[in-house]
Design a protein around this motif. Sequence first.
Motif, short mmCIF file in Angstrom:
data_model
loop_
_atom_site.label_atom_id
_atom_site.label_comp_id
_atom_site.label_asym_id
_atom_site.label_seq_id
_atom_site.Cartn_x
_atom_site.Cartn_y
_atom_site.Cartn_z
N THR A 186 0.84 -1.20 0.00
CA THR A 186 0.00 0.00 0.00
C THR A 186 0.88 1.25 0.00
OG1 THR A 186 -1.73 -1.18 1.22
CG2 THR A 186 -1.77 1.23 1.32
N LEU A 187 1.90 1.26 0.83
CA LEU A 187 2.77 2.44 0.92
C LEU A 187 3.54 2.65 -0.38
CD1 LEU A 187 4.15 2.07 4.57
CD2 LEU A 187 2.27 3.53 3.74
N GLU A 188 3.96 1.54 -0.99
CA GLU A 188 4.68 1.65 -2.27
C GLU A 188 3.77 2.25 -3.35
OE1 GLU A 188 6.73 -1.77 -4.79
OE2 GLU A 188 7.24 -1.93 -2.64
N ALA A 189 2.53 1.78 -3.38
CA ALA A 189 1.58 2.23 -4.41
C ALA A 189 1.31 3.74 -4.27
CB ALA A 189 0.28 1.45 -4.30
N MET A 190 1.32 4.25 -3.04
CA MET A 190 1.04 5.68 -2.87
C MET A 190 2.33 6.50 -2.82
SD MET A 190 -0.15 5.94 1.18
CE MET A 190 -1.55 4.87 1.06
N LYS A 191 3.44 5.83 -3.13
CA LYS A 191 4.76 6.48 -3.19
C LYS A 191 5.12 7.19 -1.87
CE LYS A 191 5.02 7.06 -8.25
NZ LYS A 191 4.09 5.94 -8.40
N ALA A 192 4.84 6.49 -0.77
CA ALA A 192 5.25 7.02 0.53
C ALA A 192 6.75 6.83 0.70
CB ALA A 192 4.51 6.27 1.64
N LYS A 193 7.36 7.69 1.50
CA LYS A 193 8.79 7.58 1.79
C LYS A 193 8.95 6.90 3.16
CE LYS A 193 11.99 10.56 3.05
NZ LYS A 193 12.15 11.87 3.61
N VAL A 194 9.82 5.88 3.23
CA VAL A 194 9.94 5.12 4.48
C VAL A 194 11.39 5.10 4.94
CG1 VAL A 194 9.56 2.87 5.61
CG2 VAL A 194 8.00 3.63 3.79
N GLU A 195 11.62 5.50 6.21
CA GLU A 195 12.96 5.39 6.81
C GLU A 195 12.85 4.51 8.04
OE1 GLU A 195 14.44 8.94 8.65
OE2 GLU A 195 16.28 7.95 9.37
N ILE A 196 13.61 3.43 8.07
CA ILE A 196 13.51 2.46 9.17
C ILE A 196 14.80 2.48 10.00
CG2 ILE A 196 13.28 0.00 9.76
CD1 ILE A 196 11.45 -0.31 7.35
#
Lengths: 101, 101
Positions: free
Chosen positions: A82-92
């Motif tokens: 879901t996050l990839e599809a909405m082009k969210a930015k993720v820092e873990i």
Amino acid sequence: MSAASQINIVAIVTVPGDSLGEATKAFQTCVLASRREPACLFYDFGQDMGDPERFVASEAWRDEAGLKAHEASPHFQALLKTLEAMKAKVEIMRLASLVPA
Amino acid sequence: MSAASQINIVAIVTVPGDSLGEATKAFQTCVLASRREPACLFYDFGQDMGDPERFVASEAWRDEAGLKAHEASPHFQALLKTLEAMKAKVEIMRLASLVPA
């Protein structure tokens, strides 16, 4: 740090403004399922009060194996999609707990 | 968001390389005292596995009043003083929980 040590995760997710509702539902679904995992010590998402497009996951896992099981879980994989599809930015950030439960 | 809502805190602390031991002890002391606070739902510090100078606090407080009591507590004030003295950099994110406990 031994594989038996508690691992905390903090993930900072920046969501596009037009996807906040969808992202919130996806985070909530993942939170509820993750809290049922046996190795889960703590799991929540929060929306930054200073920036509504920023969401932060706070997680604590009993050990490395528990975290790996979570990362392979259907509910976490669904959230990633879901996050990839909405082009969210993720820092873990992977953190060694200083005071394991 | 009502004052009765759960607040999560994530604080990212960057510590000078020569102060890691002192900082770790100060974090651990604050963790143990904070976990005894009635409004504390979760509290831990973790050391970033990718960057040993970065420490991240993961906290969850039952409500605004509980967080305020923590911020006024002697153990939190002592931690702030220690971090200030070693010129640590502190970034605090206040988060509205998406799935309150």
